[in-house]
Design an enzyme around this catalytic site. Sequence first.
Site, PDB file in Angstrom:
ATOM      1  N   ASP A  92       0.847  -1.191   0.000  1.00 48.08           N
ATOM      2  CA  ASP A  92       0.000   0.000   0.000  1.00 48.08           C
ATOM      3  C   ASP A  92       0.881   1.238   0.000  1.00 48.08           C
ATOM      4  O   ASP A  92       2.040   1.197   0.427  1.00 48.08           O
ATOM      5  CB  ASP A  92      -0.897  -0.007   1.251  1.00 48.08           C
ATOM      6  CG  ASP A  92      -1.937   1.111   1.249  1.00 48.08           C
ATOM      7  OD1 ASP A  92      -2.301   1.575   0.150  1.00 48.08           O
ATOM      8  OD2 ASP A  92      -2.389   1.499   2.345  1.00 48.08           O
ATOM      9  N   HIS A  93       0.342   2.319  -0.499  1.00 47.02           N
ATOM     10  CA  HIS A  93       1.009   3.615  -0.407  1.00 47.02           C
ATOM     11  C   HIS A  93       0.563   4.311   0.877  1.00 47.02           C
ATOM     12  O   HIS A  93      -0.644   4.394   1.143  1.00 47.02           O
ATOM     13  CB  HIS A  93       0.628   4.510  -1.590  1.00 47.02           C
ATOM     14  CG  HIS A  93       1.213   4.068  -2.890  1.00 47.02           C
ATOM     15  ND1 HIS A  93       0.556   4.232  -4.098  1.00 47.02           N
ATOM     16  CD2 HIS A  93       2.398   3.480  -3.192  1.00 47.02           C
ATOM     17  CE1 HIS A  93       1.308   3.760  -5.075  1.00 47.02           C
ATOM     18  NE2 HIS A  93       2.427   3.297  -4.552  1.00 47.02           N
ATOM     19  N   TYR A 123      -4.960   4.794   0.283  1.00 47.39           N
ATOM     20  CA  TYR A 123      -6.030   3.920  -0.221  1.00 47.39           C
ATOM     21  C   TYR A 123      -5.644   3.224  -1.519  1.00 47.39           C
ATOM     22  O   TYR A 123      -6.438   3.144  -2.452  1.00 47.39           O
ATOM     23  CB  TYR A 123      -7.339   4.703  -0.407  1.00 47.39           C
ATOM     24  CG  TYR A 123      -7.718   5.548   0.788  1.00 47.39           C
ATOM     25  CD1 TYR A 123      -8.073   4.959   1.992  1.00 47.39           C
ATOM     26  CD2 TYR A 123      -7.698   6.938   0.714  1.00 47.39           C
ATOM     27  CE1 TYR A 123      -8.405   5.731   3.106  1.00 47.39           C
ATOM     28  CE2 TYR A 123      -8.031   7.724   1.824  1.00 47.39           C
ATOM     29  CZ  TYR A 123      -8.378   7.109   3.007  1.00 47.39           C
ATOM     30  OH  TYR A 123      -8.706   7.882   4.099  1.00 47.39           O
ATOM     31  N   HIS A 124      -4.424   2.673  -1.560  1.00 45.84           N
ATOM     32  CA  HIS A 124      -3.945   1.992  -2.766  1.00 45.84           C
ATOM     33  C   HIS A 124      -3.484   0.556  -2.485  1.00 45.84           C
ATOM     34  O   HIS A 124      -2.427   0.148  -2.961  1.00 45.84           O
ATOM     35  CB  HIS A 124      -2.766   2.767  -3.371  1.00 45.84           C
ATOM     36  CG  HIS A 124      -3.095   4.131  -3.844  1.00 45.84           C
ATOM     37  ND1 HIS A 124      -2.136   5.094  -4.098  1.00 45.84           N
ATOM     38  CD2 HIS A 124      -4.286   4.718  -4.134  1.00 45.84           C
ATOM     39  CE1 HIS A 124      -2.714   6.210  -4.494  1.00 45.84           C
ATOM     40  NE2 HIS A 124      -4.017   6.005  -4.533  1.00 45.84           N
ATOM     41  N   PRO A 125      -4.221  -0.253  -1.731  1.00 43.01           N
ATOM     42  CA  PRO A 125      -3.761  -1.613  -1.468  1.00 43.01           C
ATOM     43  C   PRO A 125      -3.759  -2.464  -2.737  1.00 43.01           C
ATOM     44  O   PRO A 125      -4.684  -2.392  -3.546  1.00 43.01           O
ATOM     45  CB  PRO A 125      -4.771  -2.147  -0.447  1.00 43.01           C
ATOM     46  CG  PRO A 125      -6.005  -1.352  -0.689  1.00 43.01           C
ATOM     47  CD  PRO A 125      -5.532   0.020  -1.101  1.00 43.01           C
TER      48      PRO A 125
END
Length: 621
Positions: A342-343, A536-538
């Site tokens: 994630d980011h 919110y980039h999983p």
Amino acid sequence: MGSQLPLILRILYSSVPFLILVFIWCNEIYEVFRVAVFVLPFYQDSYDFIVVGGGSAGAAVASRLSENKLCSVLLIEAGPKAPYISDVPLIVATLTDTPLDWSYRTEPQKECCNGLENNVSHWTSGRVLGGGSVLNYMLYVRGNKLDYDNWEKLGNKGWSYDNILAFFKKAENQRGRYMSDDAFHGTDGPLSVEDRRHSSSLAKAFIEAGKELGYEEVDVNGGNQTGFTTPQVTMKDGQRFSSARAYLYDGKTRSNLFVLPKAFATKIITVKSNGKIKATGVEFNVFGMTRHIQARKEVIVSCGTVGSAKLLMLSGIGPKKHLQDLKIDIVKDLQVGHNLQDHIGNGITLLHKDNAVAPPHPLNFMAHLDFLFNGKGPYTSNNVEGMSFTASKYSENPNWPDIQIHFFGLSLTADYGIVIKPSIGISDEAWKQMSELCGVETALADVTLVRPKSRGRVSLRSSDPFTAPIIDPQYLSHPDDIKVFREGYKFAISISRTEAFQKQNITPVLTPCGNFEAETDEFWECHARYLPFTIYHPVGTCKMGPETDPDAVVDSRLRVYGVAGLRVIDASIMPTIVNGNTNAPTIMIAEKGASMILEDWSGIPTKSGDVITDAPAKTEL
């Protein structure tokens, strides 16, 4: 500086998220009625293809498959059709923790997140047709060329940048300043991409600051990602343009595509015959009733990085020991749920004097009308004034950035803690220190780690499909991530001290952290560990890889190893996370995945006896 909002204004501003929630709940009630009366009674017992999950990927896959009139397609989505209110860009933060959101929570993080309640990160994930593209900040970023070249080097044939560029262009309807650049952009696709329609003097100052530091203004989706830009967004005429609007609505209704909202998939049905395993259908729950439906050709799982991993494991496809511990029958032993990436971001707050950035007063009816009738004004803003990519000294290639800056016109204290504080999960202790900046014009240079080396995992909490899974991203567990974060803060500080920023009276606010001297490596490490939050980039829990990769779940054609008739098509297949926001890459994956499905079934008769011929030659399954 003041931390209190006058009571009348607090009531007024607090009423906005409340009214939005009322709109969303009214939509929920209407959708239950609509689905029960006009949708559920009319679905069939079987379809050629069943797509599970109507998010950024699933909506695109279902739409593209149904373009072939010989294919019957069912799209199952746990959530409703999105209400119109969600298309207003400015209210993006108010959509979290509503019925449109799965509202996931991570496990307490051991290495960081000390400024979040119980060290827990709040993960927003779309539970709605359109998925994350209904809840995200609408940034159109594809990633870096080298991201995809690296995927192919890892053994994923056909996933180099030269191979996937066509699918980005196929999806895109470029309506902004890059319309004439047909080398990198498409203008005939369903996904509307345009320039931001509302910006402040901060955006111009950000670009000028980059030039002072030796960076060009670039198209981050073109030939060179390194540089500064004012971002493009997935909007149309100033309104959010989700993947559902792009692929399922706007005149795309087809008789061979059946969309079933409010249907929660609980299991992939599989059968074993002659030593081979095949996916044959889906079990789902709708209004408390368990239903089964047959897939004549394939089941495509597009539930997102958390949801896809969860559904596969509930279906017996996952790590053998983990499933045995939960007494789930083993179908196929695969490393589902592993490789989670994630980011995360953590910013530097900046004081400024441009009050044009501030949210409009709730009673500013001219702003309402400007949005409704002209598609302009502050309600079209996602608050991201600028964006930059740079490679730190730790990057192996100067053309492969490891730092992204999201330059927000508003900071975390802009709304006096009404929405942003609970949506991120900021602790009361951390907020007490931050709230001193309430009532002051502040921006945020959010430093984002775009190529993290830390890896986490999604696992099941129980065999009950209605129980939320265990999510442990293990943020900053790899020591190299902190090193890059430190360089990112130094880069953000250098931006804040340019002449361009000084002219706009933009100055950084360095909140004390521990007992460390400001701007030392120890200070930046403390800052990084205290309040990082997910972007919110999983990705990555159903890893794409060659058969020789012990962690691979799907092959390069996104077929689940050892289970015929089953694919995963969404962000979970990414072997490594891309450089930048993940919505556009997820849609690209969907475009390519749908194309491969039609290739693989070309020449094979459908139920009616017709043969699919408008696709490339068949590839053996």
